[in-house]
Scaffold this motif. Structure first.
Motif, short mmCIF file in Angstrom:
data_model
loop_
_atom_site.label_atom_id
_atom_site.label_comp_id
_atom_site.label_asym_id
_atom_site.label_seq_id
_atom_site.Cartn_x
_atom_site.Cartn_y
_atom_site.Cartn_z
N GLY A 13 1.38 -1.42 -0.34
CA GLY A 13 -0.39 -0.13 -0.06
C GLY A 13 1.02 1.17 -0.18
O GLY A 13 -0.02 2.52 -0.06
N ASN A 14 2.27 1.12 0.43
CA ASN A 14 2.75 2.17 0.67
C ASN A 14 3.31 2.43 -1.10
O ASN A 14 3.07 2.60 -2.13
CB ASN A 14 4.65 1.89 0.61
N SER A 15 3.28 3.72 -1.95
CA SER A 15 3.48 4.56 -2.68
C SER A 15 4.54 5.40 -3.15
O SER A 15 4.81 6.02 -1.87
CB SER A 15 2.38 6.15 -2.49
N MET A 16 5.43 5.05 -4.05
CA MET A 16 6.53 5.65 -4.33
C MET A 16 6.87 5.87 -5.54
O MET A 16 5.93 5.63 -6.58
CB MET A 16 7.18 4.42 -3.77
N THR A 17 6.76 6.89 -5.33
CA THR A 17 7.95 7.77 -6.81
C THR A 17 8.92 7.27 -7.28
O THR A 17 10.23 7.50 -7.03
CB THR A 17 8.08 9.80 -7.45
N LEU A 18 9.23 6.46 -8.48
CA LEU A 18 10.49 5.86 -8.99
C LEU A 18 11.41 6.99 -10.68
O LEU A 18 10.24 7.32 -11.12
CB LEU A 18 10.03 4.43 -9.91
N SER A 19 12.49 7.00 -10.59
CA SER A 19 13.13 7.54 -11.74
C SER A 19 14.23 6.48 -12.02
O SER A 19 14.87 7.19 -12.68
CB SER A 19 13.06 9.11 -11.13
N VAL A 20 14.07 5.82 -11.07
CA VAL A 20 14.64 4.27 -11.80
C VAL A 20 14.16 2.74 -11.97
O VAL A 20 12.73 2.84 -11.94
CB VAL A 20 16.50 4.46 -10.95
N ARG A 21 14.75 2.08 -12.71
CA ARG A 21 13.98 1.03 -13.00
C ARG A 21 13.43 -0.21 -12.07
O ARG A 21 12.54 -0.54 -11.86
CB ARG A 21 14.88 -0.09 -14.10
N LYS A 22 14.67 -0.08 -11.06
CA LYS A 22 14.28 -0.77 -10.20
C LYS A 22 14.86 -0.27 -8.46
O LYS A 22 15.38 0.40 -8.15
CB LYS A 22 14.97 -2.29 -10.13
N LEU A 23 14.00 -0.18 -7.00
CA LEU A 23 13.63 0.55 -5.76
C LEU A 23 13.02 -0.33 -5.29
O LEU A 23 12.40 -0.86 -5.37
CB LEU A 23 13.38 1.57 -6.15
N ARG A 24 13.80 -0.36 -3.96
CA ARG A 24 12.81 -1.36 -2.52
C ARG A 24 12.07 -1.08 -2.66
O ARG A 24 12.77 0.75 -1.73
CB ARG A 24 13.82 -1.69 -1.60
N CYS A 25 10.72 -0.86 -1.61
CA CYS A 25 9.90 -0.18 -0.43
C CYS A 25 10.51 0.22 0.57
O CYS A 25 11.48 -0.74 0.38
CB CYS A 25 8.59 -1.21 -0.92
N VAL A 26 9.86 1.23 0.80
CA VAL A 26 10.79 1.14 1.79
C VAL A 26 10.14 1.04 3.30
O VAL A 26 10.35 0.64 4.57
CB VAL A 26 10.69 3.34 2.13
N LYS A 27 8.85 0.35 3.14
CA LYS A 27 8.09 -0.23 4.02
C LYS A 27 7.88 -1.69 4.40
O LYS A 27 8.59 -1.87 5.23
CB LYS A 27 6.74 0.34 3.71
N CYS A 28 8.35 -2.14 3.41
CA CYS A 28 8.58 -3.74 3.77
C CYS A 28 9.19 -4.12 2.56
O CYS A 28 10.18 -5.14 2.69
CB CYS A 28 7.33 -4.46 2.26
N GLY A 29 10.35 -3.21 1.61
CA GLY A 29 11.56 -4.44 1.54
C GLY A 29 11.63 -4.99 0.00
O GLY A 29 12.37 -5.65 -0.53
N LYS A 30 9.85 -5.20 -0.70
CA LYS A 30 10.15 -5.58 -1.89
C LYS A 30 10.51 -4.61 -2.81
O LYS A 30 10.52 -3.56 -2.55
CB LYS A 30 8.63 -6.32 -2.09
N TYR A 31 10.91 -5.34 -3.99
CA TYR A 31 11.49 -4.52 -5.40
C TYR A 31 9.76 -3.68 -5.81
O TYR A 31 9.22 -4.50 -6.05
CB TYR A 31 11.77 -5.60 -6.07
N LEU A 32 10.30 -2.59 -6.65
CA LEU A 32 9.28 -2.18 -7.33
C LEU A 32 10.26 -1.94 -8.35
O LEU A 32 11.22 -1.20 -8.69
CB LEU A 32 8.80 -0.54 -6.67
N PHE A 33 9.33 -2.12 -9.71
CA PHE A 33 9.78 -1.53 -10.76
C PHE A 33 9.34 -0.88 -11.89
O PHE A 33 7.80 -0.20 -11.01
CB PHE A 33 9.86 -3.53 -11.84
#
Length: 74
Positions: A13-33
């Motif tokens: 449920g955490n919302s993040m703004t990505l400007s790179v291909r892959k980043l880890r979620c700050v809350k749960c640690g899963k990758y966001l693509f």
């Protein structure tokens, strides 16, 4: 080269703004693509690595049994 910022929502449920291909979620640690092909590629690479690791462990166990354990019981 940075990409255009894109809003991505994680499964937690955490919302993040990505400007790179892959980043880890700050809350749960899963990758966001940033896009779906990168997500599929990451999943395929993970499955391939796990299969190769299991195959290596299996061959090591097989050779250990054939070369060390089997001659001890003959």
């Amino acid at each position: 080269m940075p990409l255009n910022p894109k809003e991505v929502i994680c499964e937690c449920g955490n919302s993040m703004t990505l400007s790179v291909r892959k980043l880890r979620c700050v809350k749960c640690g899963k990758y966001l693509f940033y896009d779906e092909p990168d997500k599929r590629r990451h999943r395929a690479n993970t499955i391939y690595f796990l299969l190769m690791f299991a195959l290596g462990v299996g061959f090591t166990a097989y050779f250990f049994i054939e070369m060390i354990v089997d001659p001890l019981f003959r």
